[in-house]
Design a protein around this motif. Structure first.
Motif, PDB file in Angstrom:
ATOM      1  N   TRP A   1      -9.136   0.643   3.570  1.00 28.42           N
ATOM      2  CA  TRP A   1      -8.253   2.412   4.079  1.00 28.42           C
ATOM      3  C   TRP A   1      -9.225   1.844   5.736  1.00 28.42           C
ATOM      4  CZ3 TRP A   1     -12.989   2.928   1.439  1.00 28.42           C
ATOM      5  CH2 TRP A   1     -13.790   3.321   2.396  1.00 28.42           C
TER       6      TRP A   1
ATOM      7  N   GLY B   1       0.948  -0.858   0.047  1.00 28.57           N
ATOM      8  CA  GLY B   1       0.450   0.394   0.154  1.00 28.57           C
ATOM      9  C   GLY B   1       0.643   1.321   0.149  1.00 28.57           C
ATOM     10  N   ASP B   2       0.285   2.261   0.436  1.00 22.19           N
ATOM     11  CA  ASP B   2       1.013   4.213   0.013  1.00 22.19           C
ATOM     12  C   ASP B   2       1.782   4.107   1.088  1.00 22.19           C
ATOM     13  OD1 ASP B   2      -1.367   4.437  -1.915  1.00 22.19           O
ATOM     14  OD2 ASP B   2      -2.082   5.731  -0.388  1.00 22.19           O
ATOM     15  N   LYS B   3       1.812   2.967   2.250  1.00 24.59           N
ATOM     16  CA  LYS B   3       3.015   3.755   3.183  1.00 24.59           C
ATOM     17  C   LYS B   3       3.327   1.924   3.675  1.00 24.59           C
ATOM     18  CE  LYS B   3       1.167   8.054   4.935  1.00 24.59           C
ATOM     19  NZ  LYS B   3       0.959   8.686   6.377  1.00 24.59           N
TER      20      LYS B   3
ATOM     21  N   CYS C   1       6.442   1.786  -0.553  1.00 25.78           N
ATOM     22  CA  CYS C   1       5.206   2.324  -0.713  1.00 25.78           C
ATOM     23  C   CYS C   1       5.173   2.021  -2.475  1.00 25.78           C
ATOM     24  CB  CYS C   1       5.789   3.907  -0.341  1.00 25.78           C
ATOM     25  SG  CYS C   1       5.697   4.599   0.586  1.00 25.78           S
TER      26      CYS C   1
ATOM     27  N   TRP D   1       3.284  -0.355  -4.098  1.00 25.43           N
ATOM     28  CA  TRP D   1       2.735  -1.709  -4.498  1.00 25.43           C
ATOM     29  C   TRP D   1       3.260  -3.178  -5.219  1.00 25.43           C
ATOM     30  CZ3 TRP D   1      -2.715  -0.913  -2.887  1.00 25.43           C
ATOM     31  CH2 TRP D   1      -3.200   0.196  -2.328  1.00 25.43           C
TER      32      TRP D   1
ATOM     33  N   SER E   1      -4.259   6.015   4.872  1.00 26.39           N
ATOM     34  CA  SER E   1      -3.847   5.697   4.101  1.00 26.39           C
ATOM     35  C   SER E   1      -4.384   4.682   3.151  1.00 26.39           C
ATOM     36  CB  SER E   1      -2.212   5.395   4.011  1.00 26.39           C
ATOM     37  OG  SER E   1      -2.034   4.580   4.687  1.00 26.39           O
ATOM     38  N   LYS E   2      -4.122   3.731   1.936  1.00 24.63           N
ATOM     39  CA  LYS E   2      -5.235   3.150   0.905  1.00 24.63           C
ATOM     40  C   LYS E   2      -3.607   1.647   1.207  1.00 24.63           C
ATOM     41  CE  LYS E   2      -8.774   5.263   0.119  1.00 24.63           C
ATOM     42  NZ  LYS E   2      -8.527   6.954   0.616  1.00 24.63           N
ATOM     43  N   TRP E   3      -4.157   0.667   1.357  1.00 27.39           N
ATOM     44  CA  TRP E   3      -3.808  -0.423   0.929  1.00 27.39           C
ATOM     45  C   TRP E   3      -4.671  -1.535   0.763  1.00 27.39           C
ATOM     46  CZ3 TRP E   3      -4.829  -3.853   5.222  1.00 27.39           C
ATOM     47  CH2 TRP E   3      -5.860  -3.780   5.964  1.00 27.39           C
TER      48      TRP E   3
ATOM     49  N   ASN F   1      -9.184   0.314  -2.640  1.00 28.06           N
ATOM     50  CA  ASN F   1      -8.789   0.296  -1.648  1.00 28.06           C
ATOM     51  C   ASN F   1      -9.416  -0.158  -0.297  1.00 28.06           C
ATOM     52  OD1 ASN F   1      -6.473   0.212  -3.499  1.00 28.06           O
ATOM     53  ND2 ASN F   1      -6.174   1.922  -3.443  1.00 28.06           N
TER      54      ASN F   1
END
Length: 412
Positions: A274, A192-194, A198, A200, A237-239, A272
């Motif tokens: 969150w 994901g984003d974090k 990061c 993906w 954040s998205k994952w 995603n």
């Protein structure tokens, strides 16, 4: 040729397949029950295959007709091996009978395919025969017959829709003894984003991170199915959660705040995952039922755990010198991160001992076991516990500084 779902619909059950538009388009494909398809005669059919010295057995087959007009659809193919030519009772079925009364006459290769071809490793072929025959070390035949067929089906979670078997091909092989072990727990990966770098991408330990095996959970000995977990801080954040092969059509995607749903081969992506509100959550994936729960951890949110600036691995590989410690990567790029990852390579024939260290020192350290030097791939480390150990190979090590839990998998 890969069978790809091009119809823009979800496999939501045999009855519902292709039904989304069936009321307004008579030409919509209909799911059929295939009656046959052909496993081609392998090139090695007239040879004796020495499984110990052979790398792989190449197999090809035709495509079953699962739909009217033979419209493209995601089909799964499983290679099955029998020492007798009978395919009545599978190794999994026999293993599920705790009384031991059920006897298997065939076993499936663990790996499946979505193509009409597969290179079955000779080791996997030998393992399938060993599972059925259960030869003692001094009783493995020099040469024996083996029978191969392909089973094809539409996969929907744990269901196999409209299965069909191919013809059977007889081959001659020279097997060898292997000690059969329980299957490793199935792993899924966070990305994901974090997470990590990061990006993906499918890069375990760098961009994607395996969830944790549980030391007190009984995984399926044959399939490795069961529950894997991940406990850490999440912001908004998205994952996503991806299977080991990183096929984006299969995995867990968003289903509202702090919720996830399994994407079972669909061309539709709901987006995603969150968490809302930000805080500590425990994510649990059941790899048998294809479910995912995301549970807010109020005890940690109300009483935040100690935050470490770094977690390192100190060990015999570096002479126990802090200058040679392995610095673990924060899995989540947030000041409240509590899960760490590192990759360790142990040379051929070696064993390395190690412990986890908080902020680079020994005042806070985590070990495991009553003594030093025992290999554990899962457990809950404690202050001043025994030295952990790993033998030759490259390993991805996950560590949670809240619980002391560690989970280690082979890098491949």
């Amino acid at each position: 040729m890969k069978n790809t779902l091009l119809l823009g619909v979800l496999l939501t059950g045999a009855a519902g397949l292709f039904s989304a538009c069936s009321d307004d388009r008579d030409s919509n494909p209909v799911l059929l029950q295939p009656t046959e398809f052909v496993l081609n005669t392998p090139t090695f059919v007239n040879e004796n295959v020495d499984l110990l010295s052979t790398e792989a057995l190449h197999l090809e087959w035709s495509q079953p007709v699962f739909t009217t007009g033979n419209a493209p659809i995601n089909a799964t193919y499983e290679v099955q091996v029998s020492p007798t030519g009978s395919f009545t009772t599978s190794f999994i079925e026999a293993s599920n009978d705790e009384s031991g009364a059920t006897v298997a006459d065939y076993a499936a290769i663990d790996k499946t395919s979505e193509y009409c071809t597969m290179d079955v490793t000779a080791a996997d072929f030998n393992k399938a025969l060993m599972r059925v025959c259960k030869w003692a070390e001094d009783a493995v035949p020099q040469v024996t017959d083996a029978y191969i067929r392909i089973c094809s089906f539409i996969k929907e979670g744990t269901r196999r829709i409209n299965p069909v078997a191919s013809n059977v091909v007889k081959v001659s092989v020279s097997p060898y003894y292997v000690l059969l072990q329980d299957a490793d727990p199935i792993m899924w990966f966070l990305v994901g984003d974090k997470f990590g770098d990061c990006k993906w991408s499918n890069n375990p330990g760098v961009s994607s991170f395996p969830m944790f095996k549980q030391s007190d959970y009984a995984y399926d000995k044959v399939t490795g199915e069961g529950e894997i977990v991940y406990l850490n801080y999440f912001d908004n954040s998205k994952w996503k959660i991806q299977p080991a092969d990183f096929d984006w059509n299969y995995g867990f995607m968003g289903n509202g705040p702090s919720a996830a749903v399994y994407r079972n081969g669909s061309s539709t992506d709901k987006g995603n995952i969150w968490c809302d509100p930000a805080g500590f959550y425990k994510v649990t994936v059941n790899t048998k039922k294809f479910t995912c729960s995301i549970e807010k951890q109020d005890d940690l949110n109300n009483n935040p755990p100690t935050v470490y600036g770094s977690i390192t691995i100190g060990g015999s590989f570096g002479g126990w010198d802090a200058a040679n410690d392995i610095v673990m990567t924060p899995v989540f790029n947030n000041e409240n991160n509590h899960v760490w990852c590192a990759t360790m390579t142990v040379g051929a024939g070696n064993k390395e001992e190690f412990k986890f260290k908080g902020n680079g020192g020994w005042d806070t350290n985590w070990g495991f076991g009553a003594g030093d030097g025992t290999v554990y791939l899962v457990g809950k480390g404690v202050q001043n516990g025994g030295n952990l150990a790993l033998e030759e190979g490259t390993w991805i090590i996950m560590f949670n500084d809240i619980t002391g839990e560690f989970s280690i998998i082979a890098a491949n």
